[in-house]
Design a protein around this motif. Structure first.
Motif, PDB file in Angstrom:
ATOM      1  N   SER A 252      13.871  46.861  53.497  1.00 17.31           N
ATOM      2  CA  SER A 252      14.642  47.369  53.247  1.00 17.31           C
ATOM      3  C   SER A 252      16.072  46.745  52.625  1.00 17.31           C
ATOM      4  CB  SER A 252      15.392  47.446  55.038  1.00 17.31           C
ATOM      5  OG  SER A 252      15.481  46.556  55.002  1.00 17.31           O
ATOM      6  N   PRO A 253      17.173  47.609  52.081  1.00 16.68           N
ATOM      7  CA  PRO A 253      17.885  47.168  51.440  1.00 16.68           C
ATOM      8  C   PRO A 253      18.636  45.806  51.622  1.00 16.68           C
ATOM      9  CG  PRO A 253      17.939  49.956  51.386  1.00 16.68           C
ATOM     10  CD  PRO A 253      17.125  49.088  52.413  1.00 16.68           C
ATOM     11  N   ASP A 254      18.661  46.007  53.453  1.00 16.30           N
ATOM     12  CA  ASP A 254      19.255  44.544  53.770  1.00 16.30           C
ATOM     13  C   ASP A 254      18.236  43.681  54.124  1.00 16.30           C
ATOM     14  OD1 ASP A 254      17.923  46.057  55.705  1.00 16.30           O
ATOM     15  OD2 ASP A 254      19.418  46.347  57.198  1.00 16.30           O
ATOM     16  N   GLY A 255      16.777  43.622  53.672  1.00 13.52           N
ATOM     17  CA  GLY A 255      16.484  42.616  53.529  1.00 13.52           C
ATOM     18  C   GLY A 255      15.536  42.423  54.869  1.00 13.52           C
ATOM     19  N   ARG A 256      15.083  43.497  55.819  1.00 18.34           N
ATOM     20  CA  ARG A 256      14.247  43.507  56.302  1.00 18.34           C
ATOM     21  C   ARG A 256      12.979  43.825  55.720  1.00 18.34           C
ATOM     22  NH1 ARG A 256      16.701  47.560  60.731  1.00 18.34           N
ATOM     23  NH2 ARG A 256      17.403  48.702  58.576  1.00 18.34           N
ATOM     24  N   LEU A 257      12.096  42.754  56.753  1.00 17.79           N
ATOM     25  CA  LEU A 257      10.435  43.322  56.446  1.00 17.79           C
ATOM     26  C   LEU A 257       9.613  44.004  57.265  1.00 17.79           C
ATOM     27  CD1 LEU A 257       9.016  43.283  53.554  1.00 17.79           C
ATOM     28  CD2 LEU A 257       7.788  40.620  54.410  1.00 17.79           C
ATOM     29  N   PHE A 258       8.946  45.383  57.316  1.00 13.06           N
ATOM     30  CA  PHE A 258       8.313  45.464  57.937  1.00 13.06           C
ATOM     31  C   PHE A 258       6.640  45.675  58.239  1.00 13.06           C
ATOM     32  CE2 PHE A 258      12.721  47.320  58.286  1.00 13.06           C
ATOM     33  CZ  PHE A 258      12.487  47.562  59.305  1.00 13.06           C
ATOM     34  N   VAL A 259       6.355  45.367  58.687  1.00  7.68           N
ATOM     35  CA  VAL A 259       4.948  44.793  58.668  1.00  7.68           C
ATOM     36  C   VAL A 259       3.732  45.650  59.507  1.00  7.68           C
ATOM     37  CG1 VAL A 259       2.438  43.383  58.392  1.00  7.68           C
ATOM     38  CG2 VAL A 259       5.516  43.223  57.213  1.00  7.68           C
ATOM     39  N   THR A 260       2.811  46.502  59.280  1.00  2.87           N
ATOM     40  CA  THR A 260       1.524  46.874  59.903  1.00  2.87           C
ATOM     41  C   THR A 260       0.476  46.569  59.938  1.00  2.87           C
ATOM     42  OG1 THR A 260       0.811  48.321  58.562  1.00  2.87           O
ATOM     43  CG2 THR A 260       2.900  49.451  60.345  1.00  2.87           C
ATOM     44  N   SER A 261      -0.449  46.355  61.181  1.00  4.63           N
ATOM     45  CA  SER A 261      -1.619  46.000  61.398  1.00  4.63           C
ATOM     46  C   SER A 261      -2.430  46.027  62.475  1.00  4.63           C
ATOM     47  CB  SER A 261      -1.315  43.935  61.636  1.00  4.63           C
ATOM     48  OG  SER A 261      -0.838  43.554  63.191  1.00  4.63           O
ATOM     49  N   TYR A 262      -3.814  45.900  61.778  1.00  2.00           N
ATOM     50  CA  TYR A 262      -5.044  46.636  62.658  1.00  2.00           C
ATOM     51  C   TYR A 262      -5.309  46.008  63.753  1.00  2.00           C
ATOM     52  CZ  TYR A 262      -9.592  48.999  63.651  1.00  2.00           C
ATOM     53  OH  TYR A 262     -10.231  50.337  64.407  1.00  2.00           O
ATOM     54  N   ASN A 263      -5.736  46.149  64.809  1.00  2.00           N
ATOM     55  CA  ASN A 263      -5.358  45.718  66.415  1.00  2.00           C
ATOM     56  C   ASN A 263      -4.622  44.717  66.351  1.00  2.00           C
ATOM     57  OD1 ASN A 263      -7.874  46.863  66.935  1.00  2.00           O
ATOM     58  ND2 ASN A 263      -9.443  45.644  66.077  1.00  2.00           N
ATOM     59  N   GLY A 264      -3.363  44.841  65.505  1.00  2.00           N
ATOM     60  CA  GLY A 264      -2.427  44.153  66.048  1.00  2.00           C
ATOM     61  C   GLY A 264      -1.233  44.883  67.161  1.00  2.00           C
ATOM     62  N   ARG A 265      -0.025  44.589  65.616  1.00  2.00           N
ATOM     63  CA  ARG A 265       1.193  44.435  65.959  1.00  2.00           C
ATOM     64  C   ARG A 265       2.437  45.007  64.774  1.00  2.00           C
ATOM     65  NH1 ARG A 265       4.088  38.957  66.363  1.00  2.00           N
ATOM     66  NH2 ARG A 265       3.257  37.818  65.357  1.00  2.00           N
ATOM     67  N   VAL A 266       3.263  45.910  65.156  1.00  2.00           N
ATOM     68  CA  VAL A 266       3.941  46.528  63.906  1.00  2.00           C
ATOM     69  C   VAL A 266       5.548  45.142  64.245  1.00  2.00           C
ATOM     70  CG1 VAL A 266       5.994  47.565  63.216  1.00  2.00           C
ATOM     71  CG2 VAL A 266       3.373  48.541  64.571  1.00  2.00           C
ATOM     72  N   VAL A 267       5.510  45.177  62.857  1.00  2.00           N
ATOM     73  CA  VAL A 267       6.783  43.411  62.690  1.00  2.00           C
ATOM     74  C   VAL A 267       7.678  43.526  62.069  1.00  2.00           C
ATOM     75  CG1 VAL A 267       7.080  41.039  63.165  1.00  2.00           C
ATOM     76  CG2 VAL A 267       4.901  42.088  63.640  1.00  2.00           C
ATOM     77  N   ALA A 268       8.618  43.544  62.406  1.00  2.00           N
ATOM     78  CA  ALA A 268       9.920  43.278  61.776  1.00  2.00           C
ATOM     79  C   ALA A 268      10.361  41.927  61.389  1.00  2.00           C
ATOM     80  CB  ALA A 268      11.322  44.479  61.692  1.00  2.00           C
ATOM     81  N   LEU A 269      10.511  41.451  60.009  1.00  2.00           N
ATOM     82  CA  LEU A 269      11.130  40.160  59.716  1.00  2.00           C
ATOM     83  C   LEU A 269      12.421  39.898  58.520  1.00  2.00           C
ATOM     84  CD1 LEU A 269       7.182  39.085  58.711  1.00  2.00           C
ATOM     85  CD2 LEU A 269       8.229  38.742  60.832  1.00  2.00           C
ATOM     86  N   GLU A 270      13.457  39.107  58.951  1.00  2.00           N
ATOM     87  CA  GLU A 270      13.758  38.891  58.380  1.00  2.00           C
ATOM     88  C   GLU A 270      13.040  37.800  56.636  1.00  2.00           C
ATOM     89  OE1 GLU A 270      15.379  35.620  56.762  1.00  2.00           O
ATOM     90  OE2 GLU A 270      16.325  37.439  55.909  1.00  2.00           O
ATOM     91  N   ALA A 271      13.452  39.133  55.516  1.00  2.00           N
ATOM     92  CA  ALA A 271      12.249  38.603  54.804  1.00  2.00           C
ATOM     93  C   ALA A 271      12.299  37.372  53.825  1.00  2.00           C
ATOM     94  CB  ALA A 271      12.261  39.797  53.743  1.00  2.00           C
ATOM     95  N   THR A 272      13.649  36.514  54.089  1.00  2.00           N
ATOM     96  CA  THR A 272      14.325  35.780  53.372  1.00  2.00           C
ATOM     97  C   THR A 272      12.742  34.106  54.497  1.00  2.00           C
ATOM     98  OG1 THR A 272      16.015  34.973  54.555  1.00  2.00           O
ATOM     99  CG2 THR A 272      16.295  35.665  52.181  1.00  2.00           C
ATOM    100  N   ARG A 273      13.522  34.167  55.403  1.00  2.00           N
ATOM    101  CA  ARG A 273      12.689  33.288  56.061  1.00  2.00           C
ATOM    102  C   ARG A 273      11.604  33.547  56.713  1.00  2.00           C
ATOM    103  NH1 ARG A 273      17.951  32.705  56.369  1.00  2.00           N
ATOM    104  NH2 ARG A 273      18.471  33.727  58.006  1.00  2.00           N
ATOM    105  N   GLY A 274      11.323  34.997  57.110  1.00  2.00           N
ATOM    106  CA  GLY A 274      10.945  35.276  58.152  1.00  2.00           C
ATOM    107  C   GLY A 274      10.470  35.315  59.260  1.00  2.00           C
ATOM    108  N   SER A 275      11.324  34.909  59.983  1.00  2.00           N
ATOM    109  CA  SER A 275      11.957  34.573  61.586  1.00  2.00           C
ATOM    110  C   SER A 275      11.278  36.182  61.727  1.00  2.00           C
ATOM    111  CB  SER A 275      13.486  34.742  61.594  1.00  2.00           C
ATOM    112  OG  SER A 275      13.997  35.317  60.880  1.00  2.00           O
ATOM    113  N   VAL A 276      11.063  36.289  62.778  1.00  2.00           N
ATOM    114  CA  VAL A 276      10.377  37.479  63.868  1.00  2.00           C
ATOM    115  C   VAL A 276      11.666  38.329  63.995  1.00  2.00           C
ATOM    116  CG1 VAL A 276       9.195  39.234  65.223  1.00  2.00           C
ATOM    117  CG2 VAL A 276       8.798  37.121  64.175  1.00  2.00           C
ATOM    118  N   LEU A 277      12.692  39.977  64.476  1.00  2.00           N
ATOM    119  CA  LEU A 277      13.211  40.557  64.421  1.00  2.00           C
ATOM    120  C   LEU A 277      13.187  41.006  65.454  1.00  2.00           C
ATOM    121  CD1 LEU A 277      15.129  42.052  61.390  1.00  2.00           C
ATOM    122  CD2 LEU A 277      15.554  39.312  62.226  1.00  2.00           C
ATOM    123  N   TRP A 278      11.720  41.533  65.774  1.00  2.00           N
ATOM    124  CA  TRP A 278      11.003  42.594  66.591  1.00  2.00           C
ATOM    125  C   TRP A 278       9.660  42.828  66.196  1.00  2.00           C
ATOM    126  CZ3 TRP A 278       9.347  47.348  65.301  1.00  2.00           C
ATOM    127  CH2 TRP A 278       9.710  47.943  64.480  1.00  2.00           C
TER     128      TRP A 278
END
Length: 393
Positions: A252-278
């Motif tokens: 996203s423009p404000d630096g959030r990274l959204f990632v999907t996975s198979y048999n896993g989860r959808v994760v939102a991360l803070e892109a610079t450090r990888g901390s999980v937002l949700w």
């Protein structure tokens, strides 16, 4: 577990076993366990509030081939670029379909196309990456990577990043094709057919792998800056333990990274450090799409889910196209756009989640993501038919 006979899903790269043999073996295993067969939902009538009107269509060679290579078209400016599995590449006027040029490569194409800054980049079955001049179709350079390429090569201002099916990521000089660095990851013996697509910006590259990990690479040298496990393998069989990050991360423009996975989860991360937002427990092999503050995900069983991008809360879900092998979503003027295995193109209202439009492109099916520009949709069927449609009103 759901397996499609019409669209192979699994590949065992290390043993080089054919896709068909693996699919048959897995189907036999499912039958022995008494698990349900793959049963796509039948299409039902709905209130049509959006029309899909054909503007033009073209046949692009022999299409995606028997293996259904993910050769998605690309658009830049007023030109659409498309290819077939045998190596035919075409440039077409986006408004009327008039052919600008046609090039016949001497090697079969296997990847989606990426059109950026005057070139079309693509990958081949024999591990080549080719840069084609958008103006006349001439080949600007060719470069070799470690193995077959299925994901579209991704560019920043200096580099072209290529993820091959063995999990290796190669950085090439965008102007010359010369290798700059290589990053290698470990691969499980059984993976989804295909690979993740890197998300590339100038300083870093975000890479998802078949072992369920997301890594951020320094574009100066390919060294990992941070690395985390997005999905953890579970279950006793190799199939149950598939955790591929097969889509492309969305930034996203404000630096959030959204990632999907198979048999896993959808994760939102803070892109610079990888901390999980949700995180949300949704399994997906597709690239999601972010529109405003909604993240749209197509799950592995073709449910379409809208998530609040700030919290991960589910806003709505449409399961009326369940198990119809939907493509990754695109967005056209307030509607989500998907193709399915029978060749139908579906429109879903992005706000409410209702199906609002549908047309059939070709019975051979649609397995690659449509390309959109405003109200215009370019969609390529498996047999090579490239159709351009306009959404109204």
């Amino acid at each position: 577990m759901t397996i499609s006979l019409t669209k192979p899903l699994f590949s065992k790269h290390l043993l080089r076993v054919t896709l068909g043999a693996i699919a048959v073996a897995l189907l036999a295993g499912c039958a022995n366990k008494g698990e349900p067969a793959y049963t796509p939902k039948e299409l039902r009538s709905f209130e049509e509030t959006s029309s899909l009107n054909s503007v033009w269509r073209r046949n692009v060679g022999d299409g995606l081939g028997r293996a259904r290579y993910p050769i998605a078209p690309a658009r830049e400016g007023d030109t659409v670029f498309a290819a077939d599995a045998t190596g035919l590449v075409m440039a077409l006027n986006a408004d009327n379909g008039e052919r600008k040029w046609q090039t016949r490569l001497d090697t079969p194409v296997s990847s989606a196309l990426n059109a950026v800054a005057g070139h079309v980049y693509l990958g081949t079955r024999n591990g080549e990456v080719i840069a084609i001049n958008q103006r006349d179709g001439s080949v600007s350079w060719r470069s070799r990577v470690s193995s077959e390429v299925l994901a579209a090569p991704q560019a920043n201002q200096q580099l072209l990043l290529v993820q091959s099916i063995d999990g290796q990521v190669t950085a090439l000089d965008r102007a010359s094709g010369e290798e700059r660095w290589v990053y290698t990851s470990t691969q499980p013996s059984l993976t989804l057919r295909g690979t993740g697509t890197p998300m590339v910006i100038d300083p870093v590259t975000f890479v998802g792998t078949a072992n369920g990990r997301l890594t951020t690479l320094d574009n100066r040298n390919g060294q990992p800056l941070w690395d985390m496990q997005i999905a953890n393998p579970r279950g006793r069989s190799e199939v149950e333990r598939l955790v591929d990050l097969a889509g492309q991360p969305v930034l996203s423009p404000d630096g959030r990274l959204f990632v999907t996975s198979y048999n896993g989860r959808v994760v939102a991360l803070e892109a610079t450090r990888g901390s999980v937002l949700w995180e949300s427990n949704l399994s997906s092999r597709h690239t999601p799409i972010l529109v405003g503050e909604l993240l749209f995900v197509v799950t592995h069983n073709s449910h379409v889910v809208a998530l609040d991008a700030n919290s991960g809360r589910e806003v709505w879900r449409n399961n009326k196209l369940e198990d119809r092998w939907l493509t990754a979503p695109s967005f056209a003027d307030g509607r989500l756009v998907f193709g399915d295995f029978e060749g139908y193109l579906h429109l879903i209202d992005a706000r409410g989640g209702d199906i609002v439009g549908r047309t059939r492109v070709h019975k051979s099916g649609i397995s690659v993501r449509p390309v959109t520009e405003g109200k215009i949709i370019h969609v390529q069927a498996n047999n090579g038919r490239l159709e351009t449609l306009e959404v109204t009103p």
